[in-house]
Design an enzyme around this catalytic site. Sequence first.
Site, PDB file in Angstrom:
ATOM      1  N   LYS A 122      -0.494   9.715  58.797  1.00  0.00           N
ATOM      2  CA  LYS A 122       0.393  10.718  58.210  1.00  0.00           C
ATOM      3  C   LYS A 122       1.186  10.064  57.085  1.00  0.00           C
ATOM      4  CE  LYS A 122       4.514  11.846  58.393  1.00  0.00           C
ATOM      5  NZ  LYS A 122       4.695  12.182  56.963  1.00  0.00           N
TER       6      LYS A 122
ATOM      7  N   SER B  91      12.312   4.196  57.414  1.00  0.00           N
ATOM      8  CA  SER B  91      13.716   3.843  57.607  1.00  0.00           C
ATOM      9  C   SER B  91      14.002   3.494  59.065  1.00  0.00           C
ATOM     10  CB  SER B  91      14.591   5.021  57.168  1.00  0.00           C
ATOM     11  OG  SER B  91      14.281   6.140  57.975  1.00  0.00           O
TER      12      SER B  91
ATOM     13  N   GLU C  27       2.805  -7.297  60.156  1.00  0.00           N
ATOM     14  CA  GLU C  27       1.606  -6.758  59.505  1.00  0.00           C
ATOM     15  C   GLU C  27       1.059  -7.824  58.561  1.00  0.00           C
ATOM     16  OE1 GLU C  27       2.880  -2.938  57.792  1.00  0.00           O
ATOM     17  OE2 GLU C  27       1.918  -1.983  59.495  1.00  0.00           O
TER      18      GLU C  27
ATOM     19  N   ASN D 188       7.050   4.634  49.156  1.00  0.00           N
ATOM     20  CA  ASN D 188       7.335   3.648  48.100  1.00  0.00           C
ATOM     21  C   ASN D 188       6.137   2.784  47.709  1.00  0.00           C
ATOM     22  OD1 ASN D 188       7.568   2.267  50.511  1.00  0.00           O
ATOM     23  ND2 ASN D 188       9.364   1.104  49.906  1.00  0.00           N
TER      24      ASN D 188
ATOM     25  N   CYS E 293      11.622  -2.235  50.661  1.00  0.00           N
ATOM     26  CA  CYS E 293      12.371  -2.726  51.817  1.00  0.00           C
ATOM     27  C   CYS E 293      12.772  -4.175  51.608  1.00  0.00           C
ATOM     28  CB  CYS E 293      11.533  -2.575  53.076  1.00  0.00           C
ATOM     29  SG  CYS E 293       9.919  -3.343  52.886  1.00  0.00           S
TER      30      CYS E 293
ATOM     31  N   ALA F 199       3.608   9.918  53.563  1.00  0.00           N
ATOM     32  CA  ALA F 199       4.837  10.619  53.166  1.00  0.00           C
ATOM     33  C   ALA F 199       4.475  11.832  52.313  1.00  0.00           C
ATOM     34  CB  ALA F 199       5.734   9.672  52.380  1.00  0.00           C
TER      35      ALA F 199
ATOM     36  N   GLU G 169       7.964  -1.286  60.998  1.00  0.00           N
ATOM     37  CA  GLU G 169       8.382  -1.972  59.762  1.00  0.00           C
ATOM     38  C   GLU G 169       9.490  -1.121  59.171  1.00  0.00           C
ATOM     39  OE1 GLU G 169       7.435  -4.831  58.685  1.00  0.00           O
ATOM     40  OE2 GLU G 169       5.613  -5.216  59.840  1.00  0.00           O
TER      41      GLU G 169
END
Length: 479
Positions: free
Chosen positions: A175, A230, A459, A152, A285, A177, A251
């Site tokens: 890594k 998620s 963060e 996102n 989120c 998405a 997170e």
Amino acid sequence: MTDTPTQLFIGGAWVDAADGATMPVDDPATGEILCHVADAGPKDAKLAEEAAVQAQEAWARTAPRVRSEILRRAYEIIIERTDELAHLMTSEMGKPLAEARGEVAYAAEFFRWFSEEAVRIDGGLATLPDGRNRMLLSRRPVGPCLLITPWNFPLAMGTRKIGPAVAAGCTMLLKPAPQTPLSSLALAAILKEAGLPDGVLNVVTTSRAGEVCEPLLRGGRIRKLSFTGSTAVGQLLLAQSAEAVVRTSMELGGNAPFVVFEDADLDKAVDGAMVAKMRNMGEACTAANRFFVHRSVAEEFGRRLAERMGALVVGPGTRDGVDVGPLIDRRGRAKVEELVADAVERGAQVLVGGRTPEGAGCFYPPTVLAGVDPGSRLMDTEIFGPVAAILTFDDEDEVIRRANDTPWGLVGYVFTEGLDRALRVSERLEVGMVGLNTGLVSNPAAPFGGVKQSGLGREGGRVGIDEFLEYQYLAVPVR
Ligand code: NAP
């Protein structure tokens, strides 16, 4: 970007997957394939891990000023290339160009912030209570890290992890998405250009996340996992991290309450709602998921919000004047459709939107639902789409209880003109962050993160670097 890399970035070199596999990257506005990128398997991940492990010792000994200046240079390159990076992000993720430019600035700021933090890692010397022993404290990088990011915020979720890891002296394997690998690959090229030594950052794009990451987490060489995604995947990765006692930062998802009291300034509340709901098409989120509006102002708030939402222009993010781009994929859109259908079945009124348009692309219109039944599925599911669900409440205790009645606790929004109430309610909300009369909390200088099942650690801010540092204590008797 015609010269965006599409290979894996391992040990400072661009390489194909060992088995030659590739995966497509789609444009969510058209459904067409933009390009193919390397699709790593476990073998490639092992090579990337080896590169990070080999680079760790020298990188930990590199002067903080050197680490700082690499981040600073990368910050400047990102800012110079804002337009290029924004186009790339819009093409793979869908958000309108104006928002993509905003994300580029936000993402770059993590590098500037952590370039400043890299040279402020402190230690300490203390006399212990017995008056004889001294305690010498130093802080050391935690070691090679695995960084896993969602689609996102394709650039900012990477820089929010890479920035502090580089500043702390950690090496890493990123890594991204599979929907949005291009922004991360472009970022790796920028860091190389900024002078990041080979092996410090390795980027592994893959459609086989589980196969690639699990052996790394269980293997004992990766010392830290920083994950954004998620809650369900976070829980799985926490379990995998337990075996080798890997340190974790998580997170995870949210279910943000947006509370509008009877004494709120409704102009501010509607402005705040537009940001808290519509940033990133609702695919955040931090997105307001449940609007609790005092019964006495609910109708007025709903009417004004519907007017503003209905005026937004939906279309491909690259087109001028578009406010709302497509959702990430058909699966994401189908979830939003199901949640709206469920709420309507339980009696919600659709004030605006609610109907999927025909044609290609994963578009969904800005939607406002009023009179939502508290038992509706969207009350305990992240909507991740442009849908505002309004419920009413009558008193403060009641709304706090309902706002906290969720396993998540990332962020909450409170709108009131009373200072007492603002502080009292904020303190009672079980969340890591509160937007007080504002719909935006994200800021690289502030500690971002949640409580309960929204995550572990923070963060950004002064504490962001702590997640990548360990203390070492030296006991020194003085005779
Ligand atoms: P996701 O499905 O949990 O995926 C996140 C990342 O984890 C992706 O790179 C994904 O790759 C990877 N992944 C999935 N299964 C894995 C496994 N078994 N091993 C290793 N990696 C695995 O989340 P998403 O749909 O991309 O992102 C949306 C979620 O992220 C929402 O819940 C949102 O709230 C959360 N989020 C949280 C924050 C925050 O700061 N708290 C910020 C942004 C987003 P694959 O897709 O290949 O599986």
